[in-house]
Enzyme design. Structure first.
Site, PDB file in Angstrom:
ATOM      1  N   LYS A 186       8.764  12.133  -4.801  1.00  0.00           N
ATOM      2  CA  LYS A 186       9.000  12.889  -6.221  1.00  0.00           C
ATOM      3  C   LYS A 186      10.089  13.813  -6.031  1.00  0.00           C
ATOM      4  O   LYS A 186      10.137  15.108  -6.031  1.00  0.00           O
ATOM      5  CB  LYS A 186       7.443  13.945  -6.215  1.00  0.00           C
ATOM      6  CG  LYS A 186       7.730  14.675  -7.527  1.00  0.00           C
ATOM      7  CD  LYS A 186       7.155  13.691  -8.952  1.00  0.00           C
ATOM      8  CE  LYS A 186       7.513  14.534 -10.169  1.00  0.00           C
ATOM      9  NZ  LYS A 186       7.578  13.721 -11.136  1.00  0.00           N
ATOM     10  N   ASP A 197      -6.634   5.113  -3.442  1.00  0.00           N
ATOM     11  CA  ASP A 197      -7.848   5.007  -4.367  1.00  0.00           C
ATOM     12  C   ASP A 197      -7.455   4.277  -5.550  1.00  0.00           C
ATOM     13  O   ASP A 197      -8.500   3.458  -6.066  1.00  0.00           O
ATOM     14  CB  ASP A 197      -8.401   6.306  -4.702  1.00  0.00           C
ATOM     15  CG  ASP A 197      -9.423   7.001  -3.719  1.00  0.00           C
ATOM     16  OD1 ASP A 197      -9.426   6.380  -2.731  1.00  0.00           O
ATOM     17  OD2 ASP A 197     -10.399   7.865  -4.260  1.00  0.00           O
TER      18      ASP A 197
HETATM   19 MG    MG Z   1      -8.829   9.453  -0.253  1.00  0.00          MG
END
Ligand code: MG
Ligand code: IPM
Length: 354
Positions: free
Chosen positions: A191, A251
């Site tokens: 970022k 995830d």
């Molecule tokens: Mg995790």
């Protein structure tokens, strides 16, 4: 070969998936004349219950002197009180730090037979083969100061995002090395338009990129990277990023594979010692029922054989057996099937060649 493997089954479904993975390792040992010695220890919520701490010094020392550590999962509602002094997750972070495993490898592949389980359209999923390399022992998870106080009469909480150059350098070097054995592309995620740590990250990535012209390097902002994981995941090869971004992106990436239960991980440091765990959590909702998908943990044992024990052929034997088992249609409940944890492991074991 002889190897000493510490097992940390942990909480929830952790013990169920670790037990089946040990059976797989024993079959591999038997077929190939290896002697794996397993030592089981408590870590996480179960350790809080028994010893009052999520990771004891003795358990950490046992892990440090092992050849490899296989972990199930930690955590659960029982230990979720935000004001608690210790939490299962703290034990996991102390273990990662104590083992010096600074790079977390999370491969994401999509088995063609499981594409229907992914929320993405099949044409987006074709050819997806990503290796996320997540920095694991720095950043917001460990930066200091950290804590709560009262400032100007207001309650305040502080976490610190800190990176040293050497922490960035070593994980990027590993990412480039791994890319060289794959499709030779590195996506460095940061970022840098906002964060100082990301500007240092990008500067070091650019330097390593220049030193390794055979590997294609692209810099991507984390917000764009999260979008591209959905719009064009097949293009990505090795994705390397800092701790928190890696936690979130992995995830997200896991849903490509159809179920989180499918995905393994390896956490590596400078030595051969590694920590291996599925990327799913302790799944308290299904714990104790024997229905969890053991594949993420079984594939983690393949990574253990490859990275810590240097048994490449044995690692491939497990990966091929899983591949074949899925192709044959074996499914646990997360993938719409009826097989128990044990039955799924049985099918995989049947498919392990000689
Ligand atoms: Mg995790
Ligand atoms: C993971 C988990 C952990 C993390 C938690 C349990 C501390 O989410 O391994 O991705 O955030 O690293």
């Amino acid at each position: 070969m002889k190897a000493n493997i510490v097992l940390l089954p942990g909480d929830g479904i952790g013990p169920e998936v670790v037990a089946e993975s040990v059976r797989v390792l024993e079959v591999i040992a038997g077929k190939n004349g290896h002697a794996f010695e397993f030592v089981e220890r408590l870590m996480g919520g179960c350790s809080i219950d028994k010893f009052g701490t999520s990771l004891t010094d003795e358990t950490l020392a046992d892990c440090q002197s092992a050849d490899a550590v296989l972990l199930g999962a930690v955590g659960g509602p029982k230990w979720d009180d935000p004001s608690a002094r210790d939490r299962p997750e703290r034990g996991l972070l102390a273990l990662r730090k104590g083992l010096g495993v600074f790079a977390n490898l999370r491969p994401v592949k999509v088995h063609p037979a499981l594409m229907e389980w992914s929320p993405l359209k099949p044409e987006k999923l074709k050819g997806v083969d990503i290796l996320v390399v997540r920095e694991l022992t720095g950043g917001l998870y460990f930066g200091w100061p950290k804590g709560r106080d009262i400032k100007d009469g207001r309650e305040r909480a502080v976490d610190t995002l800190e990176y040293f150059d050497y922490e960035i350098l070593r994980v990027l070097e590993l990412a480039f090395e791994l890319a060289r054995g794959r499709r030779k592309k590195v996506t460095s995620v940061d970022k840098a338009n906002v964060l100082e740590t990301s500007r240092l990250w990008r500067q070091i990535a650019a330097r390593i990129g220049a030193e390794n012209p055979d590997v294609e390097l692209e810099h991507t902002l984390v917000d764009t990277a999260s979008m591209r994981l959905i719009t064009g995941p097949a293009w990505m090869d090795v994705v390397v990023t800092e701790n928190m971004f890696g936690d979130i992106l992995t995830d997200e990436a896991s849903v490509l594979a159809g179920s989180m239960g499918m995905l393994p991980s390896a956490s590596l440091g400078g030595s051969g010692l590694g920590l291996y765990e599925p990327i799913h959590g302790s799944a308290p909702d299904i714990a104790g029922r024997g229905i969890a998908n053991p594949i993420g943990t079984i594939l983690s044992t393949a990574m253990l054989l490859r990275h810590s024990l240097k048994l490449e052929a044995e690692a491939v034997a497990i990966e091929n057996a899983v591949e074949r088992t899925i192709t044959e249609g074996a499914r646990t409940t997360d993938l719409g099937g009826k097989l128990t944890t044990r039955q799924m492991a049985d099918e995989i074991i049947k498919n392990i060649g000689d």
